[in-house]
Write a protein that holds these residues in place. Structure first.
Motif, PDB file in Angstrom:
ATOM      1  N   MET A   1       0.839  -1.195   0.000  1.00  0.00           N
ATOM      2  CA  MET A   1       0.000   0.000   0.000  1.00  0.00           C
ATOM      3  C   MET A   1       0.875   1.246   0.000  1.00  0.00           C
ATOM      4  SD  MET A   1      -2.779   1.220   2.860  1.00  0.00           S
ATOM      5  CE  MET A   1      -3.605   2.794   2.740  1.00  0.00           C
ATOM      6  N   THR A   2       0.587   2.180  -0.899  1.00  0.00           N
ATOM      7  CA  THR A   2       1.322   3.442  -0.941  1.00  0.00           C
ATOM      8  C   THR A   2       0.508   4.520  -0.234  1.00  0.00           C
ATOM      9  OG1 THR A   2       2.353   2.854  -3.045  1.00  0.00           O
ATOM     10  CG2 THR A   2       2.366   5.178  -2.421  1.00  0.00           C
ATOM     11  N   LEU A   3       1.108   5.137   0.747  1.00  0.00           N
ATOM     12  CA  LEU A   3       0.427   6.192   1.493  1.00  0.00           C
ATOM     13  C   LEU A   3       0.657   7.539   0.825  1.00  0.00           C
ATOM     14  CD1 LEU A   3       1.397   5.047   5.086  1.00  0.00           C
ATOM     15  CD2 LEU A   3      -0.778   4.679   3.925  1.00  0.00           C
ATOM     16  N   SER A   4      -0.176   8.498   1.189  1.00  0.00           N
ATOM     17  CA  SER A   4      -0.073   9.843   0.631  1.00  0.00           C
ATOM     18  C   SER A   4      -0.537  10.843   1.675  1.00  0.00           C
ATOM     19  CB  SER A   4      -0.953   9.965  -0.614  1.00  0.00           C
ATOM     20  OG  SER A   4      -2.323  10.062  -0.245  1.00  0.00           O
ATOM     21  N   PRO A   5      -0.374  12.141   1.416  1.00  0.00           N
ATOM     22  CA  PRO A   5      -0.870  13.142   2.358  1.00  0.00           C
ATOM     23  C   PRO A   5      -2.387  13.054   2.584  1.00  0.00           C
ATOM     24  CG  PRO A   5       0.707  14.127   0.877  1.00  0.00           C
ATOM     25  CD  PRO A   5       0.437  12.756   0.351  1.00  0.00           C
ATOM     26  N   MET A   6      -3.097  12.385   1.696  1.00  0.00           N
ATOM     27  CA  MET A   6      -4.541  12.233   1.832  1.00  0.00           C
ATOM     28  C   MET A   6      -4.927  11.003   2.648  1.00  0.00           C
ATOM     29  SD  MET A   6      -5.542  14.898   0.338  1.00  0.00           S
ATOM     30  CE  MET A   6      -7.310  14.570   0.367  1.00  0.00           C
ATOM     31  N   SER A   7      -3.966  10.178   2.998  1.00  0.00           N
ATOM     32  CA  SER A   7      -4.269   8.958   3.755  1.00  0.00           C
ATOM     33  C   SER A   7      -4.835   9.309   5.125  1.00  0.00           C
ATOM     34  CB  SER A   7      -3.018   8.104   3.917  1.00  0.00           C
ATOM     35  OG  SER A   7      -2.530   7.669   2.669  1.00  0.00           O
ATOM     36  N   SER A   8      -5.853   8.573   5.533  1.00  0.00           N
ATOM     37  CA  SER A   8      -6.470   8.806   6.835  1.00  0.00           C
ATOM     38  C   SER A   8      -5.687   8.113   7.944  1.00  0.00           C
ATOM     39  CB  SER A   8      -7.901   8.270   6.833  1.00  0.00           C
ATOM     40  OG  SER A   8      -7.893   6.852   6.732  1.00  0.00           O
ATOM     41  N   ALA A   9      -6.025   8.456   9.170  1.00  0.00           N
ATOM     42  CA  ALA A   9      -5.389   7.797  10.308  1.00  0.00           C
ATOM     43  C   ALA A   9      -5.680   6.296  10.274  1.00  0.00           C
ATOM     44  CB  ALA A   9      -5.887   8.405  11.611  1.00  0.00           C
ATOM     45  N   GLU A  10      -6.902   5.932   9.909  1.00  0.00           N
ATOM     46  CA  GLU A  10      -7.274   4.510   9.854  1.00  0.00           C
ATOM     47  C   GLU A  10      -6.468   3.776   8.791  1.00  0.00           C
ATOM     48  OE1 GLU A  10      -9.371   7.058   9.855  1.00  0.00           O
ATOM     49  OE2 GLU A  10     -10.140   6.840  11.911  1.00  0.00           O
ATOM     50  N   GLU A  11      -6.277   4.406   7.636  1.00  0.00           N
ATOM     51  CA  GLU A  11      -5.486   3.778   6.580  1.00  0.00           C
ATOM     52  C   GLU A  11      -4.033   3.611   7.001  1.00  0.00           C
ATOM     53  OE1 GLU A  11      -7.933   5.306   2.624  1.00  0.00           O
ATOM     54  OE2 GLU A  11      -6.422   6.613   3.546  1.00  0.00           O
ATOM     55  N   ILE A  12      -3.495   4.610   7.675  1.00  0.00           N
ATOM     56  CA  ILE A  12      -2.111   4.522   8.146  1.00  0.00           C
ATOM     57  C   ILE A  12      -1.966   3.427   9.202  1.00  0.00           C
ATOM     58  CG2 ILE A  12      -0.323   5.749   9.445  1.00  0.00           C
ATOM     59  CD1 ILE A  12      -1.215   8.291   7.962  1.00  0.00           C
ATOM     60  N   LEU A  13      -2.930   3.337  10.108  1.00  0.00           N
ATOM     61  CA  LEU A  13      -2.872   2.291  11.127  1.00  0.00           C
ATOM     62  C   LEU A  13      -2.929   0.908  10.485  1.00  0.00           C
ATOM     63  CD1 LEU A  13      -5.158   3.842  13.880  1.00  0.00           C
ATOM     64  CD2 LEU A  13      -2.733   3.291  14.109  1.00  0.00           C
ATOM     65  N   GLY A  14      -3.762   0.759   9.472  1.00  0.00           N
ATOM     66  CA  GLY A  14      -3.819  -0.516   8.774  1.00  0.00           C
ATOM     67  C   GLY A  14      -2.503  -0.858   8.108  1.00  0.00           C
ATOM     68  N   HIS A  15      -1.873   0.145   7.526  1.00  0.00           N
ATOM     69  CA  HIS A  15      -0.568  -0.053   6.887  1.00  0.00           C
ATOM     70  C   HIS A  15       0.483  -0.446   7.919  1.00  0.00           C
ATOM     71  CE1 HIS A  15       2.504   0.466   3.840  1.00  0.00           C
ATOM     72  NE2 HIS A  15       3.177   1.264   4.644  1.00  0.00           N
ATOM     73  N   LEU A  16       0.469   0.196   9.063  1.00  0.00           N
ATOM     74  CA  LEU A  16       1.436  -0.109  10.115  1.00  0.00           C
ATOM     75  C   LEU A  16       1.257  -1.533  10.630  1.00  0.00           C
ATOM     76  CD1 LEU A  16       1.365   3.222  12.188  1.00  0.00           C
ATOM     77  CD2 LEU A  16       3.163   2.447  10.626  1.00  0.00           C
ATOM     78  N   ARG A  17       0.020  -1.957  10.757  1.00  0.00           N
ATOM     79  CA  ARG A  17      -0.226  -3.326  11.227  1.00  0.00           C
ATOM     80  C   ARG A  17       0.360  -4.348  10.257  1.00  0.00           C
ATOM     81  NH1 ARG A  17      -5.320  -0.860  12.915  1.00  0.00           N
ATOM     82  NH2 ARG A  17      -5.387  -0.882  15.209  1.00  0.00           N
ATOM     83  N   GLY A  18       0.332  -4.006   8.980  1.00  0.00           N
ATOM     84  CA  GLY A  18       0.902  -4.910   7.986  1.00  0.00           C
ATOM     85  C   GLY A  18       2.413  -4.947   7.999  1.00  0.00           C
ATOM     86  N   LEU A  19       3.039  -3.913   8.543  1.00  0.00           N
ATOM     87  CA  LEU A  19       4.499  -3.842   8.586  1.00  0.00           C
ATOM     88  C   LEU A  19       5.086  -4.484   9.835  1.00  0.00           C
ATOM     89  CD1 LEU A  19       5.058  -0.121   7.463  1.00  0.00           C
ATOM     90  CD2 LEU A  19       5.459  -2.182   6.087  1.00  0.00           C
ATOM     91  N   GLY A  20       4.276  -4.672  10.861  1.00  0.00           N
ATOM     92  CA  GLY A  20       4.789  -5.127  12.150  1.00  0.00           C
ATOM     93  C   GLY A  20       5.224  -6.577  12.154  1.00  0.00           C
ATOM     94  N   SER A  21       6.069  -6.911  13.127  1.00  0.00           N
ATOM     95  CA  SER A  21       6.505  -8.300  13.297  1.00  0.00           C
ATOM     96  C   SER A  21       6.829  -8.564  14.756  1.00  0.00           C
ATOM     97  CB  SER A  21       7.740  -8.582  12.437  1.00  0.00           C
ATOM     98  OG  SER A  21       8.894  -7.965  12.983  1.00  0.00           O
ATOM     99  N   SER A  22       6.630  -9.794  15.166  1.00  0.00           N
ATOM    100  CA  SER A  22       6.924 -10.168  16.554  1.00  0.00           C
ATOM    101  C   SER A  22       8.416 -10.094  16.828  1.00  0.00           C
ATOM    102  CB  SER A  22       6.402 -11.573  16.841  1.00  0.00           C
ATOM    103  OG  SER A  22       6.968 -12.517  15.939  1.00  0.00           O
ATOM    104  N   GLU A  23       9.241 -10.343  15.806  1.00  0.00           N
ATOM    105  CA  GLU A  23      10.691 -10.252  15.980  1.00  0.00           C
ATOM    106  C   GLU A  23      11.099  -8.833  16.341  1.00  0.00           C
ATOM    107  OE1 GLU A  23       9.178 -11.622  13.411  1.00  0.00           O
ATOM    108  OE2 GLU A  23       9.762 -13.739  13.465  1.00  0.00           O
ATOM    109  N   ASN A  24      10.493  -7.870  15.679  1.00  0.00           N
ATOM    110  CA  ASN A  24      10.804  -6.476  15.989  1.00  0.00           C
ATOM    111  C   ASN A  24      10.317  -6.094  17.378  1.00  0.00           C
ATOM    112  OD1 ASN A  24      12.207  -5.729  13.695  1.00  0.00           O
ATOM    113  ND2 ASN A  24      10.383  -5.042  12.589  1.00  0.00           N
ATOM    114  N   ILE A  25       9.193  -6.637  17.795  1.00  0.00           N
ATOM    115  CA  ILE A  25       8.702  -6.366  19.147  1.00  0.00           C
ATOM    116  C   ILE A  25       9.713  -6.870  20.173  1.00  0.00           C
ATOM    117  CG2 ILE A  25       6.938  -6.955  20.854  1.00  0.00           C
ATOM    118  CD1 ILE A  25       4.879  -6.924  18.597  1.00  0.00           C
ATOM    119  N   ASP A  26      10.226  -8.063  19.958  1.00  0.00           N
ATOM    120  CA  ASP A  26      11.242  -8.609  20.872  1.00  0.00           C
ATOM    121  C   ASP A  26      12.482  -7.729  20.883  1.00  0.00           C
ATOM    122  OD1 ASP A  26       9.571 -10.732  21.442  1.00  0.00           O
ATOM    123  OD2 ASP A  26      10.530 -12.101  20.022  1.00  0.00           O
TER     124      ASP A  26
END
Length: 232
Positions: A1-26
Protein backbone atom coordinates in the motif's frame (compact mmCIF):
# COMPACT_ATOMS: atom_id res chain seq x y z
CA UNK A 1 0.00 0.00 0.00
CA UNK A 2 1.32 3.44 -0.94
CA UNK A 3 0.43 6.19 1.49
CA UNK A 4 -0.07 9.84 0.63
CA UNK A 5 -0.87 13.14 2.36
CA UNK A 6 -4.54 12.23 1.83
CA UNK A 7 -4.27 8.96 3.76
CA UNK A 8 -6.47 8.81 6.83
CA UNK A 9 -5.39 7.80 10.31
CA UNK A 10 -7.27 4.51 9.85
CA UNK A 11 -5.49 3.78 6.58
CA UNK A 12 -2.11 4.52 8.15
CA UNK A 13 -2.87 2.29 11.13
CA UNK A 14 -3.82 -0.52 8.77
CA UNK A 15 -0.57 -0.05 6.89
CA UNK A 16 1.44 -0.11 10.11
CA UNK A 17 -0.23 -3.33 11.23
CA UNK A 18 0.90 -4.91 7.99
CA UNK A 19 4.50 -3.84 8.59
CA UNK A 20 4.79 -5.13 12.15
CA UNK A 21 6.51 -8.30 13.30
CA UNK A 22 6.92 -10.17 16.55
CA UNK A 23 10.69 -10.25 15.98
CA UNK A 24 10.80 -6.48 15.99
CA UNK A 25 8.70 -6.37 19.15
CA UNK A 26 11.24 -8.61 20.87
CA UNK A 27 14.07 -6.40 19.61
CA UNK A 28 12.37 -3.26 20.94
CA UNK A 29 11.91 -4.87 24.32
CA UNK A 30 15.64 -5.54 24.59
CA UNK A 31 16.22 -1.79 24.36
CA UNK A 32 13.89 -1.06 27.26
CA UNK A 33 11.10 0.19 25.02
CA UNK A 34 7.53 -0.40 26.21
CA UNK A 35 5.97 -2.95 23.85
CA UNK A 36 2.54 -3.53 25.39
CA UNK A 37 0.94 -1.49 22.59
CA UNK A 38 3.61 -2.01 19.94
CA UNK A 39 3.13 -3.43 16.46
CA UNK A 40 6.82 -4.08 15.86
CA UNK A 41 7.59 -1.55 13.13
CA UNK A 42 11.14 -0.21 12.88
CA UNK A 43 11.92 3.48 13.09
CA UNK A 44 13.35 3.31 9.57
CA UNK A 45 9.93 2.23 8.32
CA UNK A 46 8.19 4.87 10.42
CA UNK A 47 10.37 7.57 8.87
CA UNK A 48 9.46 6.25 5.43
CA UNK A 49 5.76 6.35 6.28
CA UNK A 50 6.15 9.90 7.60
CA UNK A 51 7.74 11.02 4.34
CA UNK A 52 4.82 9.57 2.40
CA UNK A 53 2.05 10.83 4.67
CA UNK A 54 3.58 14.26 5.34
CA UNK A 55 2.27 16.77 7.89
CA UNK A 56 -1.37 16.72 8.96
CA UNK A 57 -1.98 17.96 12.47
CA UNK A 58 -5.55 16.74 12.88
CA UNK A 59 -4.57 13.29 11.64
CA UNK A 60 -1.57 13.28 14.00
CA UNK A 61 -3.89 13.88 16.94
CA UNK A 62 -6.01 10.91 15.85
CA UNK A 63 -2.92 8.72 15.51
CA UNK A 64 -1.82 9.68 19.00
CA UNK A 65 -5.23 8.83 20.47
CA UNK A 66 -4.87 5.25 19.19
CA UNK A 67 -2.37 4.56 21.97
CA UNK A 68 -0.23 2.45 19.64
CA UNK A 69 3.52 2.93 19.95
CA UNK A 70 4.17 3.30 16.22
CA UNK A 71 1.17 5.58 15.70
CA UNK A 72 2.34 7.88 18.49
CA UNK A 73 5.84 8.14 17.06
CA UNK A 74 4.34 8.84 13.65
CA UNK A 75 2.07 11.44 15.24
CA UNK A 76 5.13 13.28 16.55
CA UNK A 77 6.77 13.06 13.11
CA UNK A 78 3.74 14.41 11.25
CA UNK A 79 2.19 16.92 13.66
CA UNK A 80 2.51 20.60 12.78
CA UNK A 81 4.60 22.41 15.40
CA UNK A 82 2.86 25.72 14.74
CA UNK A 83 -0.56 24.12 15.19
CA UNK A 84 0.32 22.25 18.39
CA UNK A 85 -1.18 23.79 21.51
CA UNK A 86 0.19 23.70 25.03
CA UNK A 87 -2.86 21.75 26.12
CA UNK A 88 -2.15 19.09 23.49
CA UNK A 89 1.51 18.95 24.48
CA UNK A 90 0.60 18.46 28.13
CA UNK A 91 -1.84 15.70 27.27
CA UNK A 92 0.76 13.92 25.15
CA UNK A 93 3.34 14.24 27.91
CA UNK A 94 0.98 12.62 30.39
CA UNK A 95 0.36 9.74 27.99
CA UNK A 96 4.05 8.91 27.50
CA UNK A 97 5.00 5.49 28.83
CA UNK A 98 8.34 4.88 27.10
CA UNK A 99 11.64 6.74 26.83
CA UNK A 100 11.56 6.36 23.06
CA UNK A 101 8.23 8.17 22.67
CA UNK A 102 9.38 10.84 25.13
CA UNK A 103 12.52 11.58 23.15
CA UNK A 104 10.54 11.76 19.91
CA UNK A 105 7.94 14.22 21.18
CA UNK A 106 10.71 16.31 22.77
CA UNK A 107 11.80 17.27 19.25
CA UNK A 108 8.26 18.34 18.39
CA UNK A 109 7.78 20.37 21.56
CA UNK A 110 11.04 22.25 20.98
CA UNK A 111 10.09 22.85 17.33
CA UNK A 112 6.86 24.34 18.69
CA UNK A 113 9.04 26.56 20.92
CA UNK A 114 7.36 25.48 24.13
CA UNK A 115 10.63 24.98 25.99
CA UNK A 116 10.43 28.03 28.23
CA UNK A 117 7.01 27.01 29.54
CA UNK A 118 7.22 23.24 29.54
CA UNK A 119 10.77 22.44 30.65
CA UNK A 120 10.39 23.85 34.17
CA UNK A 121 6.82 22.56 34.36
CA UNK A 122 7.74 19.03 33.33
CA UNK A 123 10.87 18.97 35.50
CA UNK A 124 8.68 19.71 38.50
CA UNK A 125 6.31 16.88 37.64
CA UNK A 126 6.90 13.72 39.68
CA UNK A 127 5.97 11.31 36.89
CA UNK A 128 9.08 9.58 35.54
CA UNK A 129 8.46 10.05 31.84
CA UNK A 130 7.15 13.59 32.16
CA UNK A 131 10.27 14.60 34.07
CA UNK A 132 12.43 12.82 31.51
CA UNK A 133 10.73 14.90 28.84
CA UNK A 134 11.97 18.10 30.44
CA UNK A 135 15.59 17.02 30.14
CA UNK A 136 15.15 15.45 26.71
CA UNK A 137 13.87 18.87 25.62
CA UNK A 138 16.97 20.56 27.07
CA UNK A 139 19.20 18.15 25.15
CA UNK A 140 17.21 18.85 21.99
CA UNK A 141 17.50 22.60 22.52
CA UNK A 142 21.26 22.33 22.91
CA UNK A 143 21.59 20.55 19.57
CA UNK A 144 18.91 22.13 17.40
CA UNK A 145 18.39 25.71 18.57
CA UNK A 146 21.59 26.91 16.97
CA UNK A 147 20.48 30.54 16.78
CA UNK A 148 19.77 30.76 20.51
CA UNK A 149 22.49 32.41 22.59
CA UNK A 150 24.58 30.08 24.74
CA UNK A 151 23.22 31.89 27.79
CA UNK A 152 19.77 30.42 27.05
CA UNK A 153 21.22 26.91 27.42
CA UNK A 154 23.38 27.69 30.42
CA UNK A 155 20.25 28.92 32.16
CA UNK A 156 19.10 25.28 32.41
CA UNK A 157 22.14 24.15 34.43
CA UNK A 158 20.53 24.93 37.81
CA UNK A 159 17.56 22.78 36.85
CA UNK A 160 19.91 19.95 35.91
CA UNK A 161 21.66 20.27 39.26
CA UNK A 162 18.34 20.36 41.12
CA UNK A 163 17.17 17.05 39.64
CA UNK A 164 20.47 15.20 39.32
CA UNK A 165 19.58 13.27 42.48
CA UNK A 166 16.60 11.57 40.83
CA UNK A 167 17.68 7.92 40.81
CA UNK A 168 15.02 6.68 38.42
CA UNK A 169 16.81 5.26 35.40
CA UNK A 170 15.03 7.12 32.63
CA UNK A 171 15.25 10.45 34.45
CA UNK A 172 18.88 9.99 35.44
CA UNK A 173 19.93 9.22 31.88
CA UNK A 174 18.08 12.24 30.51
CA UNK A 175 19.62 14.58 33.08
CA UNK A 176 23.02 13.26 32.08
CA UNK A 177 22.17 13.65 28.39
CA UNK A 178 21.09 17.25 28.87
CA UNK A 179 24.29 18.14 30.73
CA UNK A 180 26.52 16.52 28.12
CA UNK A 181 24.74 18.18 25.20
CA UNK A 182 25.03 21.63 26.77
CA UNK A 183 28.72 21.05 27.41
CA UNK A 184 29.34 19.98 23.82
CA UNK A 185 27.41 22.87 22.29
CA UNK A 186 30.22 25.43 22.30
CA UNK A 187 33.42 26.46 24.02
CA UNK A 188 31.42 28.97 26.07
CA UNK A 189 29.07 26.24 27.32
CA UNK A 190 31.79 23.68 27.92
CA UNK A 191 33.37 25.28 30.99
CA UNK A 192 30.19 25.82 33.04
CA UNK A 193 28.86 22.37 32.13
CA UNK A 194 32.14 20.71 33.09
CA UNK A 195 32.21 22.64 36.36
CA UNK A 196 28.76 21.31 37.22
CA UNK A 197 29.72 17.79 36.12
CA UNK A 198 32.74 17.82 38.42
CA UNK A 199 30.63 19.16 41.27
CA UNK A 200 28.07 16.39 40.81
CA UNK A 201 30.84 13.80 40.55
CA UNK A 202 31.71 14.46 44.19
CA UNK A 203 28.09 14.33 45.37
CA UNK A 204 26.97 11.98 48.10
CA UNK A 205 23.99 11.03 45.98
CA UNK A 206 24.57 8.00 43.76
CA UNK A 207 22.58 9.27 40.77
CA UNK A 208 24.19 12.71 40.83
CA UNK A 209 27.62 11.17 41.21
CA UNK A 210 27.08 8.90 38.20
CA UNK A 211 25.78 11.78 36.09
CA UNK A 212 28.73 13.97 37.01
CA UNK A 213 31.39 11.34 36.39
CA UNK A 214 29.91 10.21 33.09
CA UNK A 215 29.42 13.75 31.80
CA UNK A 216 32.89 14.87 32.89
CA UNK A 217 34.44 11.87 31.15
CA UNK A 218 32.88 12.88 27.84
CA UNK A 219 33.48 16.60 28.22
CA UNK A 220 37.16 16.01 28.98
CA UNK A 221 37.60 13.78 25.94
CA UNK A 222 40.28 15.11 23.61
CA UNK A 223 38.04 14.82 20.55
CA UNK A 224 35.27 16.82 22.18
CA UNK A 225 37.67 19.49 23.36
CA UNK A 226 39.36 19.61 19.96
CA UNK A 227 36.06 20.09 18.15
CA UNK A 228 35.29 23.02 20.42
CA UNK A 229 38.74 24.53 19.84
CA UNK A 230 39.84 24.08 23.42
CA UNK A 231 43.56 23.75 24.09
CA UNK A 232 44.82 20.79 26.09
Amino acid sequence: MTLSPMSSAEEILGHLRGLGSSENIDRLGRFGIATEAALGVSNVELRRVARQAKTDHRRALALWRSGIREARILAAYTAAPKALTLEEARLWAGDCNSWEVVDTVADLFVAARFEQVLIPEFAGDGREFVRRLAFAMIATCAVHLKQEPDSALLAWLPLIEAHADDERNFVKKAVNWALRQIGKRSAACHGPALTLAEKLASSGNRAARWTGKDAARELLDAKVRGRLGLAD
